[in-house]
Design a protein around this motif. Structure first.
Motif: not given
Length: 218
Positions: A86-95, A185-200
């Motif tokens: 989630g969250p549900d409001e995102l619908g779909e996320v670009e990884i 095991v260390r992972l870094i997820i970079t994801c985006r929705v529209g103009d918003e971007e997160w580094l996890l």
């Protein structure tokens, strides 16, 4: 002193008083204008700060939530299950990418006759890498992506023990694997929705099936 002289003196005095009054009035008006400008600037800055806090809050609320699992398949590989909760409001996320991060050692200095900077940067300094060229992984097993995920869906990616570098002539695969047995095991997820971007950044424990001493199976 004659009448004209007196009249002139009085007129001059009145003019001086008027000039002083005009100066004071102008000073007060200017002071009021400056105060109003400062008040306006403070109000604008406050509004900007409040808006920024609200944007940050909404950005944090919309942060994609992942469940990551390493599912053992054999002593030679496992599957990374990346599930978007989630969250549900995102619908779909670009990884944008899921990348394997390195350990904390500083490898800025190169040793004469040792690996090149490109080899050091491409090598995964950790227990697992993505299996190169499998599940759209790159040629070094450093990362996968881009792809999209709908909320509630996931994808599997094959991972394998990282081999020692070609310059590590005295280190076997088992020795390398044993050296990193207690490393996450260390992972870094970079994801985006529209103009918003997160580094996890995320950490996962190595499956027990891949924690073998060098002498195991001999």
């Amino acid at each position: 002193m004659d009448y004209l002289a007196i009249t002139g003196a009085v007129a001059a005095g009145l003019s001086a008083v008027a000039a002083v009054g005009s100066w004071k009035a102008a000073h007060r008006a200017n002071k009021t204008s400056v105060q109003a400008q400062e008040t306006g600037e403070r109000a604008f800055q406050t509004a900007e700060a409040v808006a920024r806090i609200e944007r940050d809050r909404r950005h944090e609320e919309r942060r994609p939530q992942f469940e990551l699992r390493l599912e053992p398949r054999s002593e030679q590989h496992c599957m990374l299950n990346a599930h978007l909760l989630g969250p549900d409001e995102l619908g779909e996320v670009e990884i944008v990418s899921i990348r394997v991060d390195d350990d904390d050692k500083n490898r800025a200095q190169l040793t004469p006759g040792g690996p090149t900077r490109e080899e050091v940067d491409n090598h995964v300094w950790g227990p697992l890498r993505f299996t190169p060229r499998v599940d759209e992984a790159d040629t070094h097993g450093r990362g996968v992506g881009p792809f999209t995920l709908k909320v509630g869906r996931g994808r599997l990616f094959q991972m394998e023990p990282t081999p020692p570098g070609r310059w590590m002539t005295g280190t076997s695969q088992e020795q390398w694997q044993w050296e990193y047995r207690d490393h996450p095991v260390r992972l870094i997820i970079t994801c985006r929705v529209g103009d918003e971007e997160w580094l996890l950044p995320r950490r996962l424990d190595l499956p027990d099936t891949l924690r073998r001493p060098p002498s195991a199976g001999r």
